[in-house]
Scaffold this active site. Structure first.
Site, PDB file in Angstrom:
ATOM      1  N   ASP A 133       0.850  -1.194   0.000  1.00 25.24           N
ATOM      2  CA  ASP A 133       0.000   0.000   0.000  1.00 25.24           C
ATOM      3  C   ASP A 133       0.885   1.242   0.000  1.00 25.24           C
ATOM      4  OD1 ASP A 133      -2.390   1.400   0.001  1.00 25.24           O
ATOM      5  OD2 ASP A 133      -2.433   1.543   2.187  1.00 25.24           O
ATOM      6  N   TYR A 135       1.169   5.708  -0.394  1.00 19.33           N
ATOM      7  CA  TYR A 135       0.748   6.866   0.409  1.00 19.33           C
ATOM      8  C   TYR A 135       0.938   8.078  -0.485  1.00 19.33           C
ATOM      9  CZ  TYR A 135       0.872   9.658   4.824  1.00 19.33           C
ATOM     10  OH  TYR A 135       0.635  10.533   5.861  1.00 19.33           O
ATOM     11  N   HIS A 140      -3.884  14.030   1.339  1.00 23.56           N
ATOM     12  CA  HIS A 140      -3.992  13.113   2.477  1.00 23.56           C
ATOM     13  C   HIS A 140      -2.745  13.203   3.353  1.00 23.56           C
ATOM     14  CE1 HIS A 140      -4.821   9.505   4.824  1.00 23.56           C
ATOM     15  NE2 HIS A 140      -3.668   9.004   4.448  1.00 23.56           N
ATOM     16  N   ARG A 149       1.567  16.309  13.343  1.00 27.43           N
ATOM     17  CA  ARG A 149       2.796  17.091  13.523  1.00 27.43           C
ATOM     18  C   ARG A 149       2.504  18.567  13.297  1.00 27.43           C
ATOM     19  NH1 ARG A 149       3.945  12.805  10.295  1.00 27.43           N
ATOM     20  NH2 ARG A 149       3.895  14.130   8.463  1.00 27.43           N
ATOM     21  N   GLU A 205     -10.092   3.500   4.587  1.00 26.18           N
ATOM     22  CA  GLU A 205      -9.301   4.323   3.673  1.00 26.18           C
ATOM     23  C   GLU A 205      -9.749   4.002   2.257  1.00 26.18           C
ATOM     24  OE1 GLU A 205      -5.105   3.775   4.454  1.00 26.18           O
ATOM     25  OE2 GLU A 205      -5.164   5.176   6.150  1.00 26.18           O
ATOM     26  N   GLU A 207      -9.364   3.769  -1.531  1.00 24.54           N
ATOM     27  CA  GLU A 207      -8.183   3.658  -2.394  1.00 24.54           C
ATOM     28  C   GLU A 207      -8.529   2.907  -3.683  1.00 24.54           C
ATOM     29  OE1 GLU A 207      -4.609   2.401  -0.480  1.00 24.54           O
ATOM     30  OE2 GLU A 207      -5.233   3.109   1.515  1.00 24.54           O
ATOM     31  N   ASP A 239      -8.579   0.068   2.775  1.00 22.75           N
ATOM     32  CA  ASP A 239      -7.483  -0.281   3.690  1.00 22.75           C
ATOM     33  C   ASP A 239      -7.939   0.054   5.119  1.00 22.75           C
ATOM     34  OD1 ASP A 239      -4.980  -0.740   4.847  1.00 22.75           O
ATOM     35  OD2 ASP A 239      -4.235   1.249   4.315  1.00 22.75           O
ATOM     36  N   ARG A 243      -6.692   3.277  14.088  1.00 23.22           N
ATOM     37  CA  ARG A 243      -5.765   4.401  14.306  1.00 23.22           C
ATOM     38  C   ARG A 243      -5.082   4.357  15.668  1.00 23.22           C
ATOM     39  NH1 ARG A 243      -5.103   5.432   9.132  1.00 23.22           N
ATOM     40  NH2 ARG A 243      -6.985   6.176   8.095  1.00 23.22           N
ATOM     41  N   GLN A 246      -2.410   1.671  15.330  1.00 27.24           N
ATOM     42  CA  GLN A 246      -1.408   2.160  14.372  1.00 27.24           C
ATOM     43  C   GLN A 246      -0.501   3.226  14.995  1.00 27.24           C
ATOM     44  OE1 GLN A 246      -3.241   3.917  10.901  1.00 27.24           O
ATOM     45  NE2 GLN A 246      -1.281   4.512   9.989  1.00 27.24           N
ATOM     46  N   LYS A 259      -3.301  -2.434  10.580  1.00 27.83           N
ATOM     47  CA  LYS A 259      -3.907  -2.542   9.259  1.00 27.83           C
ATOM     48  C   LYS A 259      -4.026  -3.991   8.763  1.00 27.83           C
ATOM     49  CE  LYS A 259      -2.443   2.040   7.619  1.00 27.83           C
ATOM     50  NZ  LYS A 259      -3.540   2.537   6.774  1.00 27.83           N
ATOM     51  N   THR A 263      -8.230  -6.121   4.653  1.00 28.73           N
ATOM     52  CA  THR A 263      -8.218  -5.172   3.537  1.00 28.73           C
ATOM     53  C   THR A 263      -9.258  -5.678   2.559  1.00 28.73           C
ATOM     54  OG1 THR A 263      -5.829  -4.843   3.826  1.00 28.73           O
ATOM     55  CG2 THR A 263      -6.797  -4.079   1.748  1.00 28.73           C
ATOM     56  N   THR A 352      -4.630   6.357   0.496  1.00 30.63           N
ATOM     57  CA  THR A 352      -5.897   7.057   0.684  1.00 30.63           C
ATOM     58  C   THR A 352      -6.012   8.217  -0.292  1.00 30.63           C
ATOM     59  OG1 THR A 352      -5.737   6.546   3.019  1.00 30.63           O
ATOM     60  CG2 THR A 352      -7.347   8.216   2.391  1.00 30.63           C
ATOM     61  N   GLU A 366      -9.294  12.022   8.706  1.00 31.42           N
ATOM     62  CA  GLU A 366      -9.331  13.384   8.159  1.00 31.42           C
ATOM     63  C   GLU A 366     -10.723  14.003   8.295  1.00 31.42           C
ATOM     64  OE1 GLU A 366      -7.099  13.833   4.184  1.00 31.42           O
ATOM     65  OE2 GLU A 366      -7.333  11.685   4.468  1.00 31.42           O
TER      66      GLU A 366
HETATM   67 MN    MN Z   1      -3.803   2.923   3.051  1.00 33.37          MN
END
Ligand code: MN
Length: 426
Positions: A133, A135, A140, A149, A205, A207, A239, A243, A246, A259, A263, A352, A366
């Site tokens: 997978d 990113y 995203h 952050r 997610e 995708e 996916d 959280r 993770q 994860k 899937t 995502t 999000e």
């Molecule tokens: Mn993903």
């Protein structure tokens, strides 16, 4: 938006009529012709089919009688043999199907093999080999950066130089409709206690997945220009992500148990050939990527696909795939740039998909800004993350010929309560 002709597809250049009566505007019209695997009775042998509107043509039976020299491709109740057969065969089969469905002379033999889609159960369409997978959506990645952050640069320094990704778990890729059991695992509660229990931050997610047909040789990177030689087609992919698990486990390495529990993929694999009218130029990359990722010298593989996400039947997001920073050929070139080889059935996903607007975000992390801004659904209910019993459905369409759309079908899954609520015994 600039459309790009590919010259690789003879059969979708114009809309055609069919004795089946399927409308040209149907997302599964003759310009799509996705492949899947189905059963039509409990305990029956799975068969390969192609979707024609709201019906499924039984290819396992049809090829036995009408295309015996290639019947072995469809005999084993999975797409594995077709995937391994390579692009020349993929093109031949697609042209044959188009001829069968447009020429009245085939109606008598094939009409009895057209089954209503509502009468069958779709199965996992192929044996998943490796699963990766990526990113690759800047919106995203930037939102995740802002959430976790704040005050720092939104995307990490490597992000614009290479498609970031992780190896997922092939054995837990399941077909749409399979219940998704809420995972339990070690996590850290907000006040700092480390505990074991069901995830309280279960997410989806949205995708797009890419399916490898032709393998590659160990030690030999796959260049951008060989993308269509290896990739058979596309599917939708969810996916699922816990959280809380993770965020606790992923420092300093990537996602593992957060994860790997499930899937989901759509049951229909849409051939790459069906996407020829959806190809667009991807965003300008800054900085300019290294030569093995420089796609400005090849025909572009941005794809004009719009996803739709529904939670319990209510539309919550319309993520646009067109803005993806890294394209699938770049992901594949990067994936093999160290000499890692491809196997038939490898699956790699886009990451995502999120757009700039709040209602274009491709996950609840999000959409609810990590739970700080609960999402209100059309029926007035609110969500931060998924509740038991929630059903997530992702659908998508791409630009088709002459104003039509190419459907990618649906991937859906309903959340089942956790089976394990305490730590397993040591
Ligand atoms: Mn993903």
């Amino acid at each position: 938006m600039e459309l790009v002709g590919t010259g690789t597809n003879q059969v979708t250049s114009r809309t055609v009529t069919s004795w089946t009566g399927v409308a040209a505007e149907h997302p599964f019209g003759l310009h799509t012709l996705p492949y899947g695997v189905f059963t039509d009775a409990v305990g029956s042998q799975p068969r390969v089919g192609v979707a024609v509107g709201d019906a499924i043509l039984d290819l396992t039976t049809a090829t036995r009688d009408l295309l015996p020299e290639h019947a072995a491709l469809f005999r084993n109740g999975s797409l594995d043999a077709l995937l391994a057969a390579g692009r020349q065969t993929w093109t031949m089969v697609r042209e044959t199907l188009t001829r069968w469905l447009t020429d009245d002379r085939h109606a008598e033999a094939l009409a009895p093999l057209l089954l209503p889609a509502t009468d069958v159960t779709m199965q996992l369409p192929f044996t998943i080999a490796d699963y990766v997978d990526f990113y690759s959506c800047e919106q995203h990645a930037a939102n995740i950066g802002r959430i976790f952050r704040p005050g720092q640069r939104a995307v990490p320094p490597n992000w614009r130089h290479l498609p970031v990704g992780y190896h997922g778990r092939a054995g837990t890729v399941v077909v749409s409709g399979t219940p998704v059991i809420r995972p339990s695992c070690q996590r850290r509660l907000p006040e700092g206690t480390v505990t074991f229990g069901p995830s309280t931050a279960l997410d989806f997610e949205a995708e797009i997945g890419f399916v490898i047909g032709t393998p590659s040789v160990l030690g030999r990177p796959v260049p951008l220009t060989d993308f269509a030689h290896h990739v058979f087609g596309l599917c939708l992919l969810n996916d699922w992500s816990a959280r809380d698990i993770q965020s606790w486990e992923s420092v300093p390495l990537g996602p593992l148990l957060g994860k790997s529990f499930a899937t989901s993929i759509s049951p229909w694999v849409v051939p790459l050939d069906a996407l020829s009218t959806a190809r667009i130029r991807p965003p300008v990359r800054d900085p300019y990527p290294l030569p093995y990722l420089d796609d400005t010298i090849t025909e572009p593989w941005g794809l004009d696909i719009t996803l739709e996400v529904r939670l319990n039947g209510q539309l919550i997001s319309r993520p646009p795939f067109a803005g993806m920073y890294w394209t699938a050929p770049q992901q594949l070139a990067h994936l093999t740039s160290n000499g890692a080889c491809l196997r038939t059935g490898d699956l790699f996903a886009s990451g995502t998909v999120s757009g700039a607007a709040p209602d274009e975000r491709g996950c609840l992390l999000e959409l609810s800004w990590n739970g700080s801004a609960p999402l209100t659904l059309a029926d007035g209910s609110t969500r931060t993350f998924l509740a038991d019993g929630d059903e997530v459905s992702i659908t998508a369409t791409a630009s088709g010929p002459e104003g039509t759309s190419v459907g990618l079908g649906e991937v859906c899954g309903r959340i089942s309560p956790a089976l394990v609520d305490r730590a397993p015994r040591g």
